[in-house]
Design a protein around this motif. Structure first.
Motif, PDB file in Angstrom:
ATOM      1  N   GLU A  63       4.696  49.794  -5.929  1.00  0.00           N
ATOM      2  CA  GLU A  63       3.179  50.026  -5.586  1.00  0.00           C
ATOM      3  C   GLU A  63       2.749  49.112  -4.374  1.00  0.00           C
ATOM      4  OE1 GLU A  63       0.571  50.258  -8.778  1.00  0.00           O
ATOM      5  OE2 GLU A  63       1.877  51.626 -10.008  1.00  0.00           O
ATOM      6  N   ILE A  64       3.613  48.089  -4.087  1.00  0.00           N
ATOM      7  CA  ILE A  64       3.139  47.155  -3.220  1.00  0.00           C
ATOM      8  C   ILE A  64       2.870  47.813  -1.797  1.00  0.00           C
ATOM      9  CG2 ILE A  64       3.691  44.955  -1.808  1.00  0.00           C
ATOM     10  CD1 ILE A  64       2.798  44.358  -4.761  1.00  0.00           C
ATOM     11  N   PRO A  65       3.588  48.608  -0.996  1.00  0.00           N
ATOM     12  CA  PRO A  65       3.466  49.221   0.027  1.00  0.00           C
ATOM     13  C   PRO A  65       1.957  49.961   0.493  1.00  0.00           C
ATOM     14  CG  PRO A  65       5.629  49.534  -0.391  1.00  0.00           C
ATOM     15  CD  PRO A  65       5.114  48.819  -1.669  1.00  0.00           C
ATOM     16  N   ASP A  66       1.887  50.638  -0.889  1.00  0.00           N
ATOM     17  CA  ASP A  66       0.807  51.685  -0.746  1.00  0.00           C
ATOM     18  C   ASP A  66      -0.674  50.870  -1.111  1.00  0.00           C
ATOM     19  OD1 ASP A  66       1.952  54.060  -0.468  1.00  0.00           O
ATOM     20  OD2 ASP A  66       2.039  54.586  -2.534  1.00  0.00           O
ATOM     21  N   GLN A  67      -0.423  49.635  -1.856  1.00  0.00           N
ATOM     22  CA  GLN A  67      -1.594  48.820  -2.170  1.00  0.00           C
ATOM     23  C   GLN A  67      -1.800  48.236  -0.799  1.00  0.00           C
ATOM     24  OE1 GLN A  67      -0.387  46.322  -5.551  1.00  0.00           O
ATOM     25  NE2 GLN A  67      -0.796  47.836  -6.746  1.00  0.00           N
ATOM     26  N   LEU A  68      -0.917  47.484   0.043  1.00  0.00           N
ATOM     27  CA  LEU A  68      -1.239  46.917   1.125  1.00  0.00           C
ATOM     28  C   LEU A  68      -1.780  48.110   2.313  1.00  0.00           C
ATOM     29  CD1 LEU A  68       1.173  44.631   3.288  1.00  0.00           C
ATOM     30  CD2 LEU A  68       0.217  46.683   4.358  1.00  0.00           C
TER      31      LEU A  68
END
Length: 472
Positions: free
Chosen positions: A440-445
């Motif tokens: 989920e890190i890419p979408d959260q960034l």
């Protein structure tokens, strides 16, 4: 105009396709065996003698590199009445045309109940999904009346293109909805209503890689649970057991996640903290103490340095409690608040064994951090129930407290026990853990960057420049 490339793959279905055939499971669902390949020249795909076989043809088309996202809104006027006791419940289905003349569904609007003059909500769709970057490719739109049993009534259709839609609201973007059957039967048939484009906007879609190439740095911070519920580190039953032959659950989780995320941090310096322990020499309880025991410099060199500091801390502190999350979240958030220009993004990895003692304060901390360039990963180790962690992981329901809701979903929780491979393949287990934890890190960034209107900077040269690493 962008030309896309297509390919055809033939898949042979082997088995009887009748509900009573051997290729059905007990529920009557088909379970055909699928064999991929290309039929020999001049022949039809074969099968098992005496068995009825079918043929599925998969047509693949290479997607264009178009990064644009279109947002549009439409309404309709005087659609045909389809419901006996009401009007109609209209919705739209968008189809992208393929190179072979067929159509593929690319979007469905919501249903607007009991009206012949619906106004649909604005929706967003990637331009490559709508036309694959070919602005003059036909876009077909069907208008249906929704029925509860799924047998939706066809009202009519019209065609357009991305180029036409991109002109926005004008007289050319008012479309007659035509029903071919009605047109063929009724001489005085005009149309089944009209659909009007109300608005059309295009924005560029950026990717996680675009920001990384543009110099955005991930600042990785570790926080480890040192509460007494983990058990005495000298005992084999402890989750912190210092086994000379293999890593404990805390070390495995840290290594699995850290070894991937450290590749996105150019200086490889990671602040590492513990919480819930009594510190020497006075036995003061701390919920955010540096594993280096140096308050002026909490940074460890690479993941190996974090592991070394972790094991050293186990030898010097006393595991105690309670399990408070808010202090370390707020500590990282203070640094994130000072770097909101898109050059830095902060990722906090928390590894814990139990129930959160300061849930109200933790929710407040998460809500405050959600407006900052920050994500929180929680890995739960041990056999405890992690209901509180699931509540913080706002995939289904956004975290809230005292009437305030988190601006974004920034928490990802995974229980470590779900990644213990029964075959003993530790490498595979940790690879799966790292994949799911970081998913989920890419979408959260991207969600933070988009909410602040931040675009990636031009790609840096091949040699990475030194990163500004915040001292937390």
């Amino acid at each position: 105009m962008v030309r896309a490339h297509s390919a055809v793959c033939y898949l042979q279905l082997v088995g009887d396709l009748s509900p009573s055939g051997s290729s059905c499971d007990r529920s009557g669902a088909l379970r055909p065996e699928i064999r991929a390949g290309t039929p020999a020249e001049g022949t039809e795909p074969g099968g098992i003698p005496g068995k009825k076989c079918g043929l599925i043809i998969f047509t693949a088309e290479e997607l264009s590199n178009c990064r644009d996202i279109a947002t549009m809104q439409l309404c309709a006027n005087k659609l045909d009445k389809k419901d006996f006791f009401g009007k109609s419940d209209p919705f739209l289905v968008f189809y992208r045309s393929n190179e072979d003349g067929t159509f593929t569904i690319c979007h469905k609007t919501e249903v607007v109940k009991n009206t012949l003059n619906p106004v649909w909500q604005p929706f967003t769709i990637p331009v490559r999904a709508l036309c694959n970057g070919d602005y003059d490719r036909t876009v077909k739109v069907d208008v249906y009346d929704w029925d509860r049993d799924g047998s939706h009534d066809f009202i009519g259709e019209f065609t357009t293109s991305y180029r036409e839609l991109s002109r926005g609201q004008n007289q050319f973007n008012v479309y007659e909805v035509l029903n071919p059957k009605k047109k063929g039967k009724k001489k005085k048939y005009v149309n089944s209503g009209t659909v009007t484009l109300l608005s059309f906007n295009v924005d560029s879609e950026y990717t996680f890689v675009d920001f990384i190439r543009g110099g955005t740095q991930l600042n990785f911070t570790v926080a480890i649970d040192f509460t007494a519920s983990n058990g005495n580190p000298s005992q084999p039953t402890s989750l912190h057991y210092m086994n000379p032959y293999q890593m404990n659950a805390y070390a495995m989780a840290l290594k699995a996640v850290g070894e991937i995320i450290q590749d996105y941090d150019s200086d490889k310096l990671f602040p590492a903290y513990g919480f819930g322990a009594k510190l020497p020499p006075d036995g003061k309880i701390s919920h955010a103490f540096p594993l280096t025991m140096d308050s002026e410099n909490p940074n460890c060199v690479a993941i190996e340095g974090v592991l070394e500091a972790y094991f050293q801390s186990l030898r010097t502190v006393q595991l105690y409690g309670p399990t408070n999350f808010a202090p370390v979240i707020n500590q990282v958030a203070r640094s994130a608040a000072a770097m909101t220009d898109g050059s830095q993004y902060f990722v906090l990895l928390m590894i814990t064994d139990g129930v959160i003692s300061d849930m109200v304060q933790t929710k407040e901390a998460v809500i405050n951090a959600a407006s900052l360039p920050m994500s929180i990963i929680i890995v739960g180790v041990g056999p405890a129930e992690f209901d509180a962690m699931e509540e913080l992981d706002g995939d289904e329901v956004r975290v809230s407290s005292r009437g305030r809701y988190a601006e974004r979903d920034i928490v990802q929780f995974v229980p470590f026990r779900d990644y213990i491979d029964r075959s003993g393949n530790q490498v595979l287990s940790m690879a799966r853990l790292a994949k799911d934890v970081l998913a989920e890190i890419p979408d959260q960034l991207l969600s933070f960057m988009k909410s602040r209107g931040i675009e990636p900077r031009p790609s840096l040269a091949a040699a990475p420049s030194p990163a500004l690493h915040m001292r937390i």
